[in-house]
Design an enzyme around this catalytic site. Structure first.
Site, PDB file in Angstrom:
ATOM      1  NE  ARG B  54      -8.526   6.979 -20.070  1.00 59.45           N
ATOM      2  CZ  ARG B  54      -7.815   6.081 -20.701  1.00 59.45           C
ATOM      3  NH1 ARG B  54      -8.148   4.813 -20.655  1.00 59.45           N
ATOM      4  NH2 ARG B  54      -6.776   6.436 -21.432  1.00 59.45           N
ATOM      5  CB  THR B  55      -3.034   4.286 -17.196  1.00 58.29           C
ATOM      6  OG1 THR B  55      -3.488   4.530 -18.528  1.00 58.29           O
ATOM      7  CG2 THR B  55      -2.096   3.096 -17.201  1.00 58.29           C
ATOM      8  CE  LYS B  83      10.679  19.934  -3.931  1.00 54.93           C
ATOM      9  NZ  LYS B  83      10.310  18.685  -3.238  1.00 54.93           N
ATOM     10  NE  ARG B 104       0.862   7.871 -19.391  1.00 52.85           N
ATOM     11  CZ  ARG B 104       0.193   7.074 -20.215  1.00 52.85           C
ATOM     12  NH1 ARG B 104      -0.072   5.831 -19.883  1.00 52.85           N
ATOM     13  NH2 ARG B 104      -0.226   7.522 -21.370  1.00 52.85           N
ATOM     14  CG  HIS B 132       0.243   1.868 -22.792  1.00 48.99           C
ATOM     15  ND1 HIS B 132       0.340   1.371 -21.508  1.00 48.99           N
ATOM     16  CD2 HIS B 132      -0.851   2.657 -22.806  1.00 48.99           C
ATOM     17  CE1 HIS B 132      -0.670   1.850 -20.798  1.00 48.99           C
ATOM     18  NE2 HIS B 132      -1.410   2.621 -21.550  1.00 48.99           N
TER      19      HIS B 132
END
Ligand SMILES: [Zn+2]
Lengths: 140, 309
Positions: B54-55, B83, B104, B132
């Site tokens: 959603r974000t 990796k 994020r 946030h």
């Protein structure tokens, strides 16, 4: 200030009694060739007792590390047997790569290359917070 | 033009800047055509080291609606981060390609580490349970849009107030405005932390704690619901018993004001029953829409782009 035994070097004075050996280890003074002395439990007007370290060589010092370990320290530089300068240490505003963040959720716990940075948020209480996760640093 | 700045935490913005962002977002909502090409030729990277569909879509939709382009990855699995490539290295590379980055990451402080490696503005789209800021800005825009003001409101915060950083950040932001009161509705196990209560006291904002939302429903201008997670409880019995108490349904809304608004940061599980969705007071989907517009305003601010007068 007694600078006997030091011609060209430093005298670290007003170390909190008992911390002298830790500062000796931190500065890795055992690796030096010159004469080094730790004097413990010296009578002090200000603090009752103090430790003193004398090093007869002008070695580079990280004042942030020393100031964090003991903000009451004074560092005296001796040149040709005379006191050349005197620095009063204090808690540094920022500590870089001196202490490590212990928060397992912090980015510094997984990313090796980044610097461990702490900001002084309360000088009286000696509180440092991680610049990344804001968690307060606890010694133990 | 302002120098690039990062938005890691809501505290990176002054109250004037927040008000300005809300104003721009409302202008975009009213006049979307004025903004549809304003970021032509600009690129946004969405670097999601942890998935949050959603974000991420909200950021991408925001940039596309400004006429810009987007690129990125939606989880570490699909990037070289899986990796073992560091955030620092990823940012050093991506910073060469794009004009702005939304990231994020599951670890706290990751966007601060990223910001040290690039001159490109970084927007924190969530760093673990830490900050946030675009969620808080979304909440503020939704409140402003629906109530016409951010002052003089009584806000009920319901659910997990202990671990819910979203509500802590919202409280801190709302304390900047006059005449705000808080009603804290949570189980004993999940009460608001003392440091947040101290912030309310210091700001002179009245607050009280209650155990049932029905007791305070008529007083509220805003009811902000949050999810209670099962992991927070030692046993299933406690969880099930408490969960019911903190579920909002149509029956509990009976005594609420006609113009109260119900907010939720989404995703919802079952803390708001679906029979509330059709109620005109349910604003959690409008809130998601507001999220896109405030992100548009934020992208413009960080890129130093303004609508031509
Ligand atoms: Zn940390």
């Amino acid at each position: 200030m007694n600078i006997d035994g030091v011609n060209n070097g430093i005298v670290i004075d007003h170390i909190e009694a008992g911390k002298g050996i830790r500062i000796y280890e931190q500065l890795q003074l055992n690796k030096l060739d010159c004469s080094v002395a730790i004097i413990q439990n010296v009578a002090s007007e200000k603090y009752g007792k103090k430790d003193i370290i004398k090093v007869d060589q002008d070695i580079p010092l990280d004042f942030d590390v020393l100031g964090y370990m003991d903000p009451h320290i004074t560092v005296n530089h001796v040149k040709d047997g005379k006191l050349a300068s005197k620095v009063h240490l204090e808690l540094p505003e920022t500590l870089t790569n001196v202490i490590r963040c212990k928060n397992p959720r912090c980015i510094t716990s997984v990313e090796q290359e980044i610097k461990h940075i702490f900001k002084l948020v309360d000088r009286e209480k000696k509180i440092y917070r991680c610049a990344y996760c804001d968690v307060e640093h606890k010694e133990y | 033009m302002e120098a690039p700045r990062n938005i890691i935490n809501i505290t990176d913005l002054s109250t004037e800047e927040i008000d300005e962002l809300i104003g721009v977002a409302q202008d975009i909502m009213a006049n979307p055509a004025d903004y549809q090409d304003i970021c032509h030729g600009k690129q946004l990277a969405t670097l999601f080291f942890e998935p949050s569909t959603r974000t991420r879509l909200s950021f991408e939709s925001a940039m596309l609606s400004l006429g810009g382009a987007t690129l990125g990855f939606s989880e570490a699995q699909s990037s070289s981060a899986s990796k073992g490539e560091s955030v620092s290295d990823t940012i050093r590379v991506v910073g060469n390609y794009v004009d702005i980055i939304a990231m994020r990451h599951p670890k706290e402080g990751a966007p601060i580490a990223a910001a040290m490696k690039t001159v490109v503005p970084i927007i924190n789209a969530g760093d673990g349970g830490h900050f946030h800021p675009t969620q808080t800005l979304t909440d503020l825009l939704t409140i402003k849009r629906q109530k016409g003001t951010l002052e003089g409101l009584t806000i009920g915060l319901c659910g997990d107030l202990k671990f819910g950083r979203t509500v802590h950040s919202l409280v801190a932001a709302m304390l900047r405005y006059k005449g705000v009161k808080f009603v804290l509705i949570s189980p004993d196990e999940l009460k608001m932390p003392d440091y947040v209560k101290e912030e309310m006291d210091e700001a002179g904002a009245p607050w009280k704690e209650v155990a049932h939302m029905e007791d305070v429903m008529p007083e509220l201008d805003i009811l902000y619901m949050t999810r209670i997670q099962k992991e927070r409880f030692f046993n299933e019995e406690d969880y099930l018993r408490l969960k019911g108490t903190f579920i909002l349904n149509r029956a509990k809304l009976k005594t609420a004001k006609e113009d109260m608004i119900i907010l939720h940061p989404l995703p919802r599980v079952d803390e708001i029953s679906v029979d509330v969705d059709d109620d005109p007071r349910a604003m959690y989907f409008t809130q998601a829409l507001c999220g896109k517009y405030i992100r548009m305003a934020l992208i413009l601010k960080l890129l130093g782009i303004r609508k031509e007068a």
